[in-house]
Every structure is written in structure tokens, then in C-alpha cells.
Design an enzyme around this catalytic site. Structure first.
Site, short mmCIF file in Angstrom:
data_model
loop_
_atom_site.label_atom_id
_atom_site.label_comp_id
_atom_site.label_asym_id
_atom_site.label_seq_id
_atom_site.Cartn_x
_atom_site.Cartn_y
_atom_site.Cartn_z
N ASN A 1 0.84 -1.21 0.00
CA ASN A 1 0.00 0.00 0.00
C ASN A 1 0.88 1.26 0.00
O ASN A 1 1.84 1.34 0.76
CB ASN A 1 -0.85 -0.03 1.29
N HIS B 1 -4.79 9.86 -1.78
CA HIS B 1 -5.01 11.12 -1.08
C HIS B 1 -4.86 12.23 -2.12
O HIS B 1 -3.75 12.55 -2.55
CB HIS B 1 -4.02 11.28 0.07
N GLU C 1 -7.40 4.55 0.51
CA GLU C 1 -7.50 5.66 1.48
C GLU C 1 -8.01 6.93 0.80
O GLU C 1 -7.55 8.04 1.09
CB GLU C 1 -6.13 5.93 2.12
N ASP D 1 -9.40 10.22 -0.32
CA ASP D 1 -10.01 11.47 0.08
C ASP D 1 -9.54 12.55 -0.88
O ASP D 1 -8.47 12.44 -1.46
CB ASP D 1 -9.78 11.83 1.57
C1 XIL Z 1 -3.50 8.53 9.48
C2 XIL Z 1 -4.71 8.57 10.39
O1 XIL Z 1 -5.83 8.93 9.64
C3 XIL Z 1 -4.49 9.56 11.51
O2 XIL Z 1 -5.54 9.48 12.45
C4 XIL Z 1 -3.18 9.29 12.21
O3 XIL Z 1 -2.93 10.31 13.15
C5 XIL Z 1 -2.05 9.25 11.21
O4 XIL Z 1 -2.33 8.28 10.23
N1 XIL Z 1 -1.41 6.96 5.09
C6 XIL Z 1 -1.77 5.86 5.80
C7 XIL Z 1 -2.68 6.00 6.96
O5 XIL Z 1 -1.43 4.74 5.41
O6 XIL Z 1 -2.44 5.06 7.97
C8 XIL Z 1 -2.65 7.37 7.55
O7 XIL Z 1 -3.65 7.49 8.56
C9 XIL Z 1 -2.82 8.42 6.45
C10 XIL Z 1 -1.72 8.32 5.45
#
Ligand code: XIL
Length: 455
Positions: free
Chosen positions: A185, A221, A249, A251
Site C-alpha cells: 500500500n 489522497h 485511502e 479522500d
Molecule cells: C493517518 C490517520 O488517519 C491519523 O488518524 C493518524 O494520526 C495518522 O495516520 N497513510 C496511511 C494512513 O497509510 O495510515 C494514515 O492514517 C494516512 C496516510
């Protein structure tokens, strides 16, 4: 049987689903979200979670610092809470993440060399064993590649234990939980670039050498101005190596149609790649997000559905053409297209038929709210029965979309378009076939001036 209308509204006879999970399930995919155990007590949050999502990822609760706060002392309390939420709502469970350079417990941060390697592999084995049988997919290794143009590994304490740490982790995870899909990932992999190519090369090498890997997580992201031009091609090239893709993930910072557009493009890209098996957004609501200034999620901070939500739902339901570049509706009798004269956007403009030309004033999008929209953004308009008329001869016009029954349409398998309020059908007045012939409502007859094809 009339020749030429068999492909009318192909694929839309099935009812559009009204939740993300159900809409995704129509194509065998899941629609998931990251969940924080601490928010499960918020009843609005958990109501939306239950209703919309059929996969759950632990946002933080299965990370190394959470699950092994002291060496060889494991704490699964919050992780198990997430697992039980998933079970109780029949959702799949994504495990996130076994090894990562961030959110390591302090004791691990202080280790190096073979001591760290054995602690890391033990961690993988213990956690994957604890959750064996419950996990749909594990992010075995997270974010191990460097940003920028090197295409190489990120420097980290784990990387310094030797380049083979990733494959060692995947082998240990496979042994501990043979039925979980094992994913690599990462972020900034939202197109064909040096970083995603580095990962691509690693996956190709793993496949060649029989290192167990099943999937690649594309974190996604993003923001409204993200360049999406090679997003789908990137998914496809990984799929062609023989691994699944998961959007893990998602957003998108932004708002309104810009944000909705990127969400739509991600959804459509995944739908277009058969090995892209599901999408997870990194949270439910803008109220609780790790990007608090970016309003990046599908529900706003008051839990209302955003435009982005609608664009995702439409795309999952197989529609969701770029608003304004949707689908032409070609009249069976005239062979001309449903058209807003002169590209007008004024509300009240009456529709006519015109030579099909692929322009924005002929591109119709059928939404899950049963509207037929044309244009986009501030000029988005809906097909509308003028004055909410219910009599034969009521003009068909464009109007701002307001969700009224005079703007809702049923599309039938014979190509007719029936107004929900009046039960009348969209037809070319007087069975005209010339450019400029006007469009109105009339009792449904199934005549060829009332049938509209998407080709
Ligand atoms: C983030 C969480 O959303 C937060 O709550 C935490 O403080 C930090 O981590 N990439 C990832 C996730 O693989 O695990 C991360 O999540 C965001 C970026």
C-alpha cells in the site's frame, strides 16, 4: 420487435442502488471506509457507517504502536472493536498496516539490524495470526517507497535491515493467514510516475520469484486539481501483472463539482479495471478527518451527503458520465438527438431534436435521483415538464434541478422516458423528424417518436 432499439438504455434496466455499498456490490466490488473506534459511539456516524459501507479499515487501531505497545506484549482491544463492528454489519475487514516506518512503538524505533528484523517479522506473525480468518485484505507493508524521481525505496529503520524486508514480511503474513489477500500500500501512486513504477517493478519481481502478493493499495489522497490523466492506466498496468488493485485511502481536498469530478474519475477508473475490487474512503465525514482543513470526504461535517457523494453513487450505478459529457439520446423515428437549442442554458428553454453532434447541449446524464441532467457546475440543468404540467402537449424544457416529480423520469427498456409525476412520455411533437422539431409530453404509446437510444 423493432430493429434498432435493442440497445436502448443498455444496462440501466436494473434499479439504481441507493447506497454506496449496494451500488458497488452490483459489480462485485466493495465500498468501504476507514473507521476510528473512538467514533463508534456517535450514533449519526455509526448509522451512516452501517447504511453506506460494506468494508471497514481500522484507521489506527491495527498499527504497530497500537497492537504491540511493548515488545511481545499485544493489545488488540481497539482493533477487535473495529473487527466486531465489521462483523456486526456484514462488512469486509481490511487490516492496516502490519509494517510501516510511521506509528511504530518507541521500543521498535530504537532497534536496528537483525534485532529489528526479527521483531518486525514476529509482529507480522503475531498480529496476522490473531486476526486470521477475519481479514479480507492486509496492508502488509505501507509506504516503503521514496517520493520523487528515484523510484527506489524510502530510507527507514526497516529498510536498513536489508532490501528483502518486504518479501520477508509478505511470506510471514501468508504463513500466518493464508486466506487474507496480501497488499502493498502506498501514496503518490495515482498515475504512472517514478514512484509507482518502482512499486510496479517490485511487484513484477515478486510475481516472477513467487513471493506471495495479491494486491496493490493505491491510497489516493487527492485534491480537486489532481492530475488524473494516467490514473486508470496505472491501475491497469498493475492488473496486467496479475494482482488486484484496491483504492485504499481515498479522500479529495476541495468542494463542489471540482471535488465531485475527481471522486467520479476515481470511481470510474476502478469500475473500468476488472481487477480493481473495491474503494475505501479515509473516513466518513468531514467532521472527523485527518485532513481537517480540506473537507475531503463524502459527507460534510453535519453528516449531509455532498455533491461528491452523488457523483460516486452515480458512477457505481453505471452512470455518472462527466456531467455535461453524458450520453446522447437519439430519437428512434428521427435519428436526431434530444438537444437544447443553441446551447442555451436559460431555464425554460424548450427542447427540440437536432443532428447528433456530441456537443454539451446533447449530453444527458441519468442520475440516481432519476433526473436527466445536461451541462455541469453552475449551469447544470434538469429535464423538466414545464409548469409541472400533466396534460398532453406539455412542453419539455430545461430548468434548475430541484428534485420535484416533474423532473424525475423512468427510463424504460423499450427506450421510452416516462415522467414520474404525469406518467406521460417524452416525444417529438407531431412525429416530426426535421431539425428543430419540438419536444413535448404525451400519453405513452411506444411509438418511434417516443423512443430514445443512447447510441
Ligand atoms: C493517518 C490517520 O488517519 C491519523 O488518524 C493518524 O494520526 C495518522 O495516520 N497513510 C496511511 C494512513 O497509510 O495510515 C494514515 O492514517 C494516512 C496516510
Amino acid at each position: 420487435m423493432v430493429a434498432g432499439v435493442v440497445s436502448v438504455f443498455t444496462g440501466t434496466a436494473q434499479a439504481a442502488e441507493s447506497t454506496l455499498g449496494a451500488a458497488a456490490a452490483q459489480s462485485g466490488r466493495y465500498y468501504g471506509t476507514a473507521v476510528a473506534a473512538s467514533k463508534l459511539g456517535d450514533s449519526t456516524y455509526s448509522t451512516i457507517l452501517r447504511r453506506e459501507f460494506n468494508s471497514i479499515t481500522a484507521e489506527n487501531e491495527m498499527k504497530w504502536d497500537a497492537t504491540e505497545p511493548n515488545r511481545n506484549q499485544f493489545n488488540y482491544g481497539n482493533g477487535d472493536r473495529i473487527a466486531s463492528q465489521a462483523r456486526s454489519q456484514g462488512a469486509a475487514l481490511r487490516g492496516h498496516a502490519l509494517l510501516w516506518h510511521q506509528q511504530q512503538p518507541g521500543w521498535a524505533q530504537g532497534l536496528s539490524g537483525s534485532d529489528l528484523r526479527s521483531a518486525a517479522i514476529n509482529h507480522v506473525t503475531q498480529v496476522a495470526t490473531h486476526y486470521r480468518g477475519q481479514i479480507h485484505s492486509w496492508d502488509v507493508v505501507n509506504e516503503a517507497f521514496a517520493d520523487g524521481n528515484s523510484g527506489g525505496r524510502r530510507d527507514s529503520n526497516l529498510q536498513r535491515t536489508g532490501n528483502d524486508w518486504i518479501e520477508a514480511a509478505f511470506r510471514a503474513a501468508r504463513t500466518a493467514d493464508p486466506n487474507a489477500k496480501l497488499c502493498y500500500n502506498d501514496y503518490n501512486t495515482d498515475g504512472i510516475n517514478a514512484k509507482s513504477t518502482g512499486i510496479y517493478n517490485m511487484v513484477a519481481d515478486f510475481k516472477n520469484r513467487g513471493v506471495p502478493i495479491d494486491c496493490v493499495g493505491i491510497q489516493s489522497h487527492l485534491s480537486s486539481n489532481s492530475n488524473m490523466s494516467t490514473y486508470q492506466a496505472n491501475l491497469q498496468r498493475f492488473a496486467d501483472l496479475g494482482v488486484d488493485l484496491q483504492i485504499t485511502e481515498l479522500d479529495v481536498g476541495g468542494s463542489g463539482s471540482g471535488q465531485a469530478n475527481v471522486y467520479r474519475q476515481v470511481t470510474q477508473a476502478c469500475m473500468a479495471v476488472s481487477r480493481c475490487t473495491g474503494i475505501t474512503t479515509w473516513g466518513v465525514t468531514d467532521r472527523y478527518t485527518w485532513r481537517p482543513n480540506d473537507t475531503p470526504l463524502l459527507f460534510d461535517s453535519n453528516y449531509q451527503k455532498k455533491q461528491a457523494y452523488q457523483s460516486v453513487l452515480d458512477a457505481l450505478n453505471g452512470g455518472g458520465g462527466n456531467p455535461g459529457t453524458g450520453t446522447p439520446l437519439r430519437g428512434a423515428g428521427s435519428n436526431r438527438c434530444l438537444d437544447v437549442p443553441n446551447q442555451a442554458t436559460a431555464t425554460g428553454t424548450r427542447l427540440n431534436i437536432w443532428d447528433c453532434n456530441g456537443q454539451a447541449n446533447q449530453q444527458w446524464t441519468y442520475t440516481s435521483a432519476q433526473e436527466l441532467t445536461v451541462y455541469s457546475g453552475g449551469t447544470l440543468r434538469c429535464l423538466d415538464a414545464s409548469g409541472a404540467g400533466t396534460a398532453n402537449g406539455t412542453p419539455v424544457i430545461i430548468w434548475t434541478c430541484h428534485g420535484g416529480a416533474n423532473q424525475k423520469w423512468n427510463r424504460n427498456s423499450d427506450g421510452t422516458i416516462r415522467n414520474v409525476q404525469s406518467g406521460l412520455c417524452v416525444e417529438v411533437s407531431g412525429s416530426g423528424t426535421a431539425n428543430g422539431s419540438q419536444v413535448q409530453l404525451w400519453s405513452c404509446s411506444g411509438g418511434n417518436n417516443q423512443r430514445w437510444a443512447t447510441q
